[in-house]
Scaffold this motif. Structure first.
Motif, PDB file in Angstrom:
ATOM      1  N   MET A   1       1.167  -1.586   0.108  1.00 44.01           N
ATOM      2  CA  MET A   1      -0.447  -0.102   0.109  1.00 44.01           C
ATOM      3  C   MET A   1       0.691   0.825   0.141  1.00 44.01           C
ATOM      4  SD  MET A   1      -2.521   0.901   2.682  1.00 44.01           S
ATOM      5  CE  MET A   1      -3.503  -0.376   2.626  1.00 44.01           C
ATOM      6  N   SER A   2       1.065   1.958  -1.134  1.00 49.97           N
ATOM      7  CA  SER A   2       1.107   3.274  -0.910  1.00 49.97           C
ATOM      8  C   SER A   2       1.184   4.591  -0.299  1.00 49.97           C
ATOM      9  CB  SER A   2       1.916   3.656  -2.393  1.00 49.97           C
ATOM     10  OG  SER A   2       0.961   3.812  -3.828  1.00 49.97           O
ATOM     11  N   ALA A   3      -0.400   4.744  -0.832  1.00 46.20           N
ATOM     12  CA  ALA A   3      -0.472   6.038   0.136  1.00 46.20           C
ATOM     13  C   ALA A   3      -0.683   5.693   1.294  1.00 46.20           C
ATOM     14  CB  ALA A   3      -2.166   6.227  -0.609  1.00 46.20           C
ATOM     15  N   LYS A   4      -0.410   7.696   1.712  1.00 45.64           N
ATOM     16  CA  LYS A   4      -1.186   7.052   3.674  1.00 45.64           C
ATOM     17  C   LYS A   4      -2.586   7.114   3.853  1.00 45.64           C
ATOM     18  CE  LYS A   4       0.967  10.145   7.575  1.00 45.64           C
ATOM     19  NZ  LYS A   4       1.460  10.846   7.693  1.00 45.64           N
ATOM     20  N   LEU A   5      -2.793   6.578   4.655  1.00 45.77           N
ATOM     21  CA  LEU A   5      -3.964   6.522   4.985  1.00 45.77           C
ATOM     22  C   LEU A   5      -5.054   7.141   6.240  1.00 45.77           C
ATOM     23  CD1 LEU A   5      -4.827   2.790   4.175  1.00 45.77           C
ATOM     24  CD2 LEU A   5      -5.708   4.782   3.152  1.00 45.77           C
ATOM     25  N   VAL A   6      -5.301   8.221   6.657  1.00 45.67           N
ATOM     26  CA  VAL A   6      -6.348   9.103   7.550  1.00 45.67           C
ATOM     27  C   VAL A   6      -7.242   9.040   7.159  1.00 45.67           C
ATOM     28  CG1 VAL A   6      -3.620  10.663   7.527  1.00 45.67           C
ATOM     29  CG2 VAL A   6      -5.309  11.039   5.723  1.00 45.67           C
ATOM     30  N   GLY A   7      -7.672  10.191   8.181  1.00 43.61           N
ATOM     31  CA  GLY A   7      -9.083   9.962   8.041  1.00 43.61           C
ATOM     32  C   GLY A   7     -10.025   8.694   7.988  1.00 43.61           C
ATOM     33  N   SER A   8     -11.693   9.465   7.026  1.00 41.75           N
ATOM     34  CA  SER A   8     -12.392   7.583   6.596  1.00 41.75           C
ATOM     35  C   SER A   8     -11.826   6.827   6.333  1.00 41.75           C
ATOM     36  CB  SER A   8     -13.618   8.782   6.189  1.00 41.75           C
ATOM     37  OG  SER A   8     -13.954   9.784   7.210  1.00 41.75           O
ATOM     38  N   SER A   9     -11.494   7.255   5.794  1.00 41.64           N
ATOM     39  CA  SER A   9     -10.247   5.836   4.790  1.00 41.64           C
ATOM     40  C   SER A   9      -9.635   4.711   5.403  1.00 41.64           C
ATOM     41  CB  SER A   9      -9.399   6.810   3.410  1.00 41.64           C
ATOM     42  OG  SER A   9      -9.274   7.666   2.354  1.00 41.64           O
ATOM     43  N   LEU A  10      -8.601   5.476   6.672  1.00 38.22           N
ATOM     44  CA  LEU A  10      -7.996   4.638   7.442  1.00 38.22           C
ATOM     45  C   LEU A  10      -8.896   4.062   7.992  1.00 38.22           C
ATOM     46  CD1 LEU A  10      -5.902   3.662   8.929  1.00 38.22           C
ATOM     47  CD2 LEU A  10      -5.835   5.521  10.345  1.00 38.22           C
ATOM     48  N   THR A  11     -10.390   4.905   8.639  1.00 39.37           N
ATOM     49  CA  THR A  11     -10.786   3.679   9.551  1.00 39.37           C
ATOM     50  C   THR A  11     -11.533   2.366   8.404  1.00 39.37           C
ATOM     51  OG1 THR A  11     -12.063   5.385  10.468  1.00 39.37           O
ATOM     52  CG2 THR A  11     -13.828   3.866  10.813  1.00 39.37           C
ATOM     53  N   ARG A  12     -12.203   2.917   6.897  1.00 39.82           N
ATOM     54  CA  ARG A  12     -12.507   1.668   6.251  1.00 39.82           C
ATOM     55  C   ARG A  12     -12.179   0.715   5.903  1.00 39.82           C
ATOM     56  NH1 ARG A  12     -14.641   6.278   3.635  1.00 39.82           N
ATOM     57  NH2 ARG A  12     -13.542   6.558   2.184  1.00 39.82           N
ATOM     58  N   GLU A  13     -10.525   1.325   5.593  1.00 42.41           N
ATOM     59  CA  GLU A  13      -8.816  -0.071   5.616  1.00 42.41           C
ATOM     60  C   GLU A  13      -8.801  -0.606   7.284  1.00 42.41           C
ATOM     61  OE1 GLU A  13      -6.286  -1.909   3.038  1.00 42.41           O
ATOM     62  OE2 GLU A  13      -7.467  -0.813   3.035  1.00 42.41           O
ATOM     63  N   MET A  14      -9.055  -0.193   8.140  1.00 37.99           N
ATOM     64  CA  MET A  14      -8.935  -1.050   8.794  1.00 37.99           C
ATOM     65  C   MET A  14     -10.649  -1.993   9.666  1.00 37.99           C
ATOM     66  SD  MET A  14      -7.988   2.199  11.781  1.00 37.99           S
ATOM     67  CE  MET A  14      -8.069   1.329  13.026  1.00 37.99           C
TER      68      MET A  14
END
Length: 83
Positions: A1-14
């Motif tokens: 995974m190359s993009a840094k995940l933050v915020g709602s994107s991080l929650t979805r990935e988790m």
């Protein structure tokens, strides 16, 4: 995974990776609004997110939210409070 995940994107990935309860600041307005909830310590809008369905995050109580930023609850130490 190359993009840094933050915020709602991080929650979805988790959630996609198997997390079942994620402590989040939530908002239906924007991620910026959810950040003000964190900054202002508005604990009424800190909830456990359990799923992401039809473009919305769902909390343990069954309410839906458009934005959910994961946060961490930690115990304060004596050093952190200056004692």
């Amino acid at each position: 995974m190359s993009a840094k995940l933050v915020g709602s994107s991080l929650t979805r990935e988790m959630l996609e990776n198997g997390d079942t309860q994620i402590w989040c600041a939530v908002s239906n307005d924007s991620e910026a609004h959810a950040m003000t909830i964190i900054e202002n310590s508005d604990y009424s809008l800190l909830v456990y997110i359990t799923s992401f369905n039809d473009g919305e995050f769902v909390c343990r109580e069954g309410e839906s939210w458009r934005f959910a930023i994961p946060v961490r609850k930690i115990e304060l130490t004596q050093k952190e409070v200056g004692l």
